[in-house]
Write a protein that holds these residues in place. Structure first.
Motif, short mmCIF file in Angstrom:
data_model
loop_
_atom_site.label_atom_id
_atom_site.label_comp_id
_atom_site.label_asym_id
_atom_site.label_seq_id
_atom_site.Cartn_x
_atom_site.Cartn_y
_atom_site.Cartn_z
N SER A 90 0.83 -1.20 0.00
CA SER A 90 0.00 0.00 0.00
C SER A 90 0.87 1.25 0.00
O SER A 90 0.56 2.25 -0.66
CB SER A 90 -0.93 0.01 1.22
N ASP A 91 1.97 1.22 0.76
CA ASP A 91 2.92 2.34 0.74
C ASP A 91 3.52 2.49 -0.65
O ASP A 91 3.66 3.60 -1.17
CB ASP A 91 4.03 2.12 1.76
N ALA A 92 3.88 1.36 -1.27
CA ALA A 92 4.48 1.40 -2.61
C ALA A 92 3.50 1.96 -3.62
O ALA A 92 3.89 2.69 -4.55
CB ALA A 92 4.93 0.00 -3.02
N ARG A 123 -12.12 0.78 -4.33
CA ARG A 123 -11.80 1.06 -2.93
C ARG A 123 -11.42 2.51 -2.70
O ARG A 123 -11.15 2.90 -1.57
CB ARG A 123 -10.70 0.11 -2.46
N SER A 124 -11.38 3.29 -3.76
CA SER A 124 -11.27 4.73 -3.58
C SER A 124 -12.48 5.27 -2.83
O SER A 124 -12.42 6.34 -2.22
CB SER A 124 -11.17 5.43 -4.94
N TRP A 125 -13.61 4.52 -2.90
CA TRP A 125 -14.86 4.97 -2.29
C TRP A 125 -15.45 3.94 -1.32
O TRP A 125 -16.48 4.19 -0.72
CB TRP A 125 -15.89 5.26 -3.38
N ALA A 136 -7.20 2.93 1.71
CA ALA A 136 -6.57 4.22 1.95
C ALA A 136 -5.64 4.60 0.81
O ALA A 136 -5.64 5.74 0.34
CB ALA A 136 -5.79 4.19 3.27
N SER A 137 -4.83 3.64 0.33
CA SER A 137 -3.87 3.97 -0.72
C SER A 137 -4.56 4.32 -2.03
O SER A 137 -4.15 5.25 -2.73
CB SER A 137 -2.88 2.83 -0.93
N THR A 138 -5.63 3.60 -2.38
CA THR A 138 -6.30 3.91 -3.64
C THR A 138 -7.05 5.23 -3.55
O THR A 138 -7.11 5.98 -4.53
CB THR A 138 -7.28 2.79 -4.05
N GLY A 143 -7.09 10.99 -5.10
CA GLY A 143 -6.94 12.40 -4.76
C GLY A 143 -5.69 13.00 -5.37
O GLY A 143 -5.71 14.15 -5.85
N MET A 144 -4.60 12.25 -5.37
CA MET A 144 -3.36 12.72 -5.97
C MET A 144 -3.57 12.98 -7.47
O MET A 144 -3.05 13.97 -8.01
CB MET A 144 -2.25 11.71 -5.77
N SER A 145 -4.34 12.13 -8.12
CA SER A 145 -4.61 12.32 -9.55
C SER A 145 -5.35 13.62 -9.79
O SER A 145 -5.05 14.36 -10.75
CB SER A 145 -5.44 11.14 -10.09
#
Length: 218
Positions: A90-92, A123-125, A136-138, A143-145
């Motif tokens: 997930s960090d990666a 899983r973004s939502w 959390a990572s997705t 959001g980063m996108s």
């Protein structure tokens, strides 16, 4: 951007959605750099293989130098189907994606702007039990996108995020219909062709996104 004649680099091209994207890009007339920490595992006809780990900053810098003609960056490495809480992939997924963008944004600018595609998921939502780290990572990648779309607009770089109910290894969200990884790749590439900000592959994922309008307690 049009894929015919484009020059793409795909991370995590040795498996899952990344492999399907790399293979389908070749059939659409795209020059493809296919990367993996295990380059010997990439067996896609017509690609140029590069050894690269998105957790290795030196390897990322070397890849940006070797593939300095790229105008399409597809960030797939680090995305897995069902990582449990505390799983370091997930960090990666987040930090690796960000490192790739930092290294390749100047390359894209030099080559006319181009596009970046970040693979996320439903899983973004949604946060299914046992997948808090992946959710959390997705969500952060989504959001980063959105942020990168604004930050990189000045250099002409388009940014697309891709979301689906099927995970990288074929795992799917509860109640989500099975969507083949080949279909996910096809939808992602169609989104690039259409200059889409966001690609929502299946109806299940679209429903999750729509549900955000409701009271969170529900």
């Amino acid at each position: 951007m049009k894929l015919n004649g484009a020059i793409a680099l795909v991370t995590g091209a040795d498996h899952g959605i990344g492999r399907h994207i790399a293979a389908q890009l070749v059939t659409r007339g795209t020059k493809v750099y296919a990367t993996s920490p295990r380059p010997e595992s990439i067996n896609i006809y017509g690609v140029q293989v590069l050894s690269m780990d998105i957790a290795d900053s030196a390897a990322i810098t070397a890849a940006a130098e070797a593939a300095d003609d790229v105008n399409l960056l597809i960030n797939h490495a680090g995305f897995e189907g069902g990582a449990p809480p505390g799983d370091t992939t997930s960090d990666a997924h987040f930090w690796g994606t960000l490192s790739m963008v930092r290294a390749f944004a100047p390359v894209l600018a030099k080559n006319g702007g181009g596009a970046i595609v970040n693979i996320a998921s439903a899983r973004s939502w949604l946060v299914p039990p046992g997948s808090s780290a992946r959710a959390a990572s997705t969500a952060v990648v989504r959001g980063m996108s959105d942020v990168l779309r604004q930050v990189l607009a000045g250099q002409g770089t388009r940014v697309t995020s891709v979301h689906m109910g099927t995970g990288d290894a074929g795992a799917k969200e509860p109640d989500a219909p099975q969507v083949s990884l080949a279909d996910v790749a096809h939808a992602a590439l169609n989104g690039i062709d259409a200059d889409a900000f966001e690609v929502v592959v299946d109806e299940f994922t679209a429903l999750l996104k729509t549900s955000l309008r409701r009271d969170p307690a529900r």
